[in-house]
Write an enzyme that holds these catalytic residues in place. Sequence first.
Site, PDB file in Angstrom:
ATOM      1  N   GLU A 292     -56.941   0.296  14.144  1.00 22.79           N
ATOM      2  CA  GLU A 292     -57.135   0.906  12.810  1.00 22.79           C
ATOM      3  C   GLU A 292     -56.948  -0.555  11.923  1.00 22.79           C
ATOM      4  OE1 GLU A 292     -54.699   1.210  10.232  1.00 22.79           O
ATOM      5  OE2 GLU A 292     -53.226   0.418  11.346  1.00 22.79           O
TER       6      GLU A 292
ATOM      7  N   HIS B 173     -49.233  12.577  12.119  1.00 25.11           N
ATOM      8  CA  HIS B 173     -48.517  11.649  11.184  1.00 25.11           C
ATOM      9  C   HIS B 173     -47.140  11.550  11.929  1.00 25.11           C
ATOM     10  CE1 HIS B 173     -51.637  11.286   8.249  1.00 25.11           C
ATOM     11  NE2 HIS B 173     -51.688  12.732   7.879  1.00 25.11           N
ATOM     12  N   LEU B 174     -46.537  12.659  12.482  1.00 27.28           N
ATOM     13  CA  LEU B 174     -45.271  12.389  12.834  1.00 27.28           C
ATOM     14  C   LEU B 174     -45.343  11.814  14.261  1.00 27.28           C
ATOM     15  CD1 LEU B 174     -42.197  13.012  12.713  1.00 27.28           C
ATOM     16  CD2 LEU B 174     -42.643  15.256  13.174  1.00 27.28           C
ATOM     17  N   ALA B 175     -46.390  12.240  14.938  1.00 29.90           N
ATOM     18  CA  ALA B 175     -46.861  11.466  16.241  1.00 29.90           C
ATOM     19  C   ALA B 175     -46.758   9.944  16.212  1.00 29.90           C
ATOM     20  CB  ALA B 175     -47.914  11.980  16.890  1.00 29.90           C
TER      21      ALA B 175
ATOM     22  N   HIS C  23     -54.657   5.407  14.701  1.00 32.51           N
ATOM     23  CA  HIS C  23     -53.269   4.743  14.234  1.00 32.51           C
ATOM     24  C   HIS C  23     -52.256   4.889  15.130  1.00 32.51           C
ATOM     25  CE1 HIS C  23     -50.593   3.748  10.667  1.00 32.51           C
ATOM     26  NE2 HIS C  23     -51.612   3.708   9.858  1.00 32.51           N
TER      27      HIS C  23
END
Length: 348
Positions: free
Chosen positions: A10, A283-285, A313
């Site tokens: 990314e 996002h939490l991953a 990401h």
Amino acid sequence: MIELDGSQGEGGGQILRTGLALSMVTGRPLRIERIRARRPKPGLMRQHLACVLAAADVSGAQVEGAELGAQTLCFSPGAVRAGDYRFAIASAGSCLLVLQTVLPALMLADAPSRVRLSGGTHNPMAPPFHFLQRAYAPLVRRMGADLQLTLRRCGFYPAGGGEVEAAIHPAAGGLQPFDLLARGAPKAAFAECLAPGLARNIARRELDAVGAAMGWSGDQLRIGEQRQNEGPGNALMATLEYEQVTEVFCSLGERGLSAEEVARRLVVEVRAFQAGNAAVGAHLADQLALLMGLAVWQSGRSAAFTCSELTEHTRTNCAVIERFLPVRFALEVEGSQLAVKAARVAMA
């Protein structure tokens, strides 16, 4: 020395932050080139430079290239020192990204620490304060460390001026991994709006739009406490509490964007997560990968979690972690879920 290419995957600031965090944790020097090469303005911006300087302070590092716009950085850490720290970003850049840079090292230090930060608290392309407090910090505590977060003032673009305090207590005996394969039964769901410096009817319109779309009412629609320093701002958030995990979604208001559109964007995210059955969102991953990698490294035991989406990401973050730690990630599809599995391996 670990050498990283900042243009890989990314190609953003996460490569720098994870590299700095793991350099401090392992004591291995880091050289990173082409920093943020895939961004419109490559190199170190103010918030990235703040991450470098904070990491240097916590670890007594020797640093070359710590200046605005720099695209090459050499970072040689010393011993991590627990203590009381203050870090400030002289802009609305996310101070929470600075916290996430130094947090792994301080979680593994030999004594508690307190970190006071100032800057942005609710930013685009960065986790908002309430995400860290409600979704991320409970997972840190489940691994055996303790992270308590306090929001003193909100900070929005462009004024900034937010203030956050973090109390960090390392895990006795090291971090312990766990499997997070299902979110469990739902416990609570609510929307909350922060709109300091704006007309009160904006918050009400956003909440009413969320309530109408989600079927929420009463205590599920909340106007947050207005703790604000400078300038107006707007963050509309939805919190979904389950037996095993809490997820937080955020839609930021901006000039020219109607209250109803802010609400619509939030509802789209919430509904997409509710439609699946994975334990955590995208996002939490990303945030959980580093925690799990550290816990697997320290304990020698494997761990896994399921997520709704594997972003570039997250894949890039896993690749950086593997450069520093004897941990390997397997990213797999299991039925209708995506699974991230981490296991310790022998280093060459």
